[in-house]
Motif scaffolding. Sequence first.
Motif, short mmCIF file in Angstrom:
data_model
loop_
_atom_site.label_atom_id
_atom_site.label_comp_id
_atom_site.label_asym_id
_atom_site.label_seq_id
_atom_site.Cartn_x
_atom_site.Cartn_y
_atom_site.Cartn_z
N PHE A 37 0.92 -1.26 0.02
CA PHE A 37 0.07 0.02 0.00
C PHE A 37 0.73 1.25 0.06
O PHE A 37 0.62 2.23 -0.78
CB PHE A 37 -0.90 0.13 1.22
CG PHE A 37 -1.67 1.49 1.30
CD1 PHE A 37 -2.68 1.63 0.53
CD2 PHE A 37 -1.30 2.18 2.43
CE1 PHE A 37 -3.45 2.86 0.91
CE2 PHE A 37 -1.90 3.30 2.85
CZ PHE A 37 -3.10 3.77 1.84
N LEU A 38 1.85 1.22 0.90
CA LEU A 38 2.89 2.40 0.94
C LEU A 38 3.43 2.77 -0.29
O LEU A 38 3.72 3.61 -0.97
CB LEU A 38 3.77 2.29 2.19
CG LEU A 38 3.09 2.46 3.61
CD1 LEU A 38 4.41 1.90 4.47
CD2 LEU A 38 2.59 3.70 3.76
N PHE A 59 -5.57 3.93 7.29
CA PHE A 59 -6.16 3.67 8.81
C PHE A 59 -6.67 2.23 8.87
O PHE A 59 -6.75 1.60 9.87
CB PHE A 59 -7.31 4.89 9.15
CG PHE A 59 -7.80 4.65 10.71
CD1 PHE A 59 -7.20 4.81 11.83
CD2 PHE A 59 -9.18 4.21 10.53
CE1 PHE A 59 -7.62 4.62 13.01
CE2 PHE A 59 -9.48 3.94 11.77
CZ PHE A 59 -8.78 4.08 12.81
N GLY A 60 -7.61 2.03 7.67
CA GLY A 60 -8.44 0.50 7.80
C GLY A 60 -7.37 -0.49 7.82
O GLY A 60 -7.67 -1.40 8.47
N VAL A 100 -11.37 -3.48 2.58
CA VAL A 100 -10.77 -1.97 2.76
C VAL A 100 -9.91 -1.91 1.29
O VAL A 100 -10.01 -0.78 0.58
CB VAL A 100 -9.87 -1.96 3.88
CG1 VAL A 100 -9.04 -0.76 3.71
CG2 VAL A 100 -10.74 -1.92 5.18
N TRP A 101 -9.12 -2.86 0.99
CA TRP A 101 -8.28 -2.88 -0.31
C TRP A 101 -9.30 -2.62 -1.44
O TRP A 101 -8.77 -1.98 -2.42
CB TRP A 101 -7.39 -3.92 -0.18
CG TRP A 101 -6.45 -3.70 -1.81
CD1 TRP A 101 -6.69 -4.50 -2.83
CD2 TRP A 101 -5.42 -2.88 -1.91
NE1 TRP A 101 -5.73 -3.79 -3.96
CE2 TRP A 101 -5.04 -3.04 -3.20
CE3 TRP A 101 -4.78 -1.83 -1.02
CZ2 TRP A 101 -3.90 -2.45 -3.62
CZ3 TRP A 101 -3.48 -1.43 -1.68
CH2 TRP A 101 -3.31 -1.62 -3.05
N SER A 102 -10.12 -3.31 -1.76
CA SER A 102 -10.78 -3.57 -2.67
C SER A 102 -11.68 -2.31 -3.01
O SER A 102 -11.98 -1.87 -4.16
CB SER A 102 -11.86 -4.65 -2.84
OG SER A 102 -12.64 -4.63 -1.71
N ILE A 103 -12.14 -1.69 -1.77
CA ILE A 103 -12.84 -0.45 -2.11
C ILE A 103 -11.96 0.63 -2.61
O ILE A 103 -12.28 1.39 -3.40
CB ILE A 103 -13.65 0.04 -0.93
CG1 ILE A 103 -14.87 -0.93 -0.49
CG2 ILE A 103 -14.16 1.44 -0.81
CD1 ILE A 103 -15.49 -1.04 0.77
N THR A 125 -2.22 -5.77 -6.37
CA THR A 125 -3.30 -6.75 -5.93
C THR A 125 -3.00 -8.22 -6.44
O THR A 125 -3.26 -9.09 -5.57
CB THR A 125 -4.64 -6.37 -6.79
OG1 THR A 125 -5.09 -4.81 -6.55
CG2 THR A 125 -5.74 -7.25 -6.52
N VAL A 126 -2.31 -8.24 -7.36
CA VAL A 126 -1.93 -9.67 -7.55
C VAL A 126 -0.99 -10.01 -6.65
O VAL A 126 -1.02 -11.22 -6.23
CB VAL A 126 -1.13 -9.74 -9.14
CG1 VAL A 126 -0.61 -11.19 -9.34
CG2 VAL A 126 -2.31 -9.54 -10.33
#
Length: 221
Positions: A37-38, A59-60, A100-103, A125-126
């Motif tokens: 994510f970072l 945060f999520g 959280v990631w998919s949204i 994502t992969v």
Amino acid sequence: MSRSRRPNITDNELLKRADKTLALRTIRGVAIYIVLFLALTLSSTYHQKHFSLVLLTGFGLFATGLARLCLALCFNRLYGWNPVLWKFMVRSGTLSAALVWSIFWGHLIYADGIIEPTLLGLAVTVGISSAGIATLAPDRWSVYPFLGTMYLTPAFAAAGTGTPNGYVIAGMLVVGVGVLVSVASTLNTDFWEALSNLELLGERAKELSLIHISEPTRQDT
């Protein structure tokens, strides 16, 4: 033995070992979410264009990751108190992180369209899902919803852009989740078959031990 059916294991210690394996693997899974994510946000302009979304997503992921770490590190205490509740909480934490990631990624696809950072998000994502199926392989009720959540929400978002590239990305995501579900199913079956073989070996060892114990008794009589 059928590849589609999980072996019936009755040894509670082996079942506990399987759940502990899942707990230990969860620790690595949490780190992968945060690192990727970072990497995605800092290597793109997402943190400038969608600051609030990036902040909420961070945060999520941090909150769900912390909860999952607590479940893994406190395994002996929490599992001993209520194994069923522990499994439910682990599955809930896994699904929450994936949601959280998919949204996050689905919103970016729908808002920005199919651009270079979006394709980078596809690669991330992969990476997350590939690590996820290795982490969650012992528990099919975690890994299947995880994959569905990770891929299908962004697939709908990509199709919702109404562009040819969007339809291509959506198709790739649907095919990708199908392939990964197949791989996860194989890993899950292999894991439980190996555990079943371990149980059979343990039972055979007990039988041989009883035979060796009874042989001197027969000779004495």
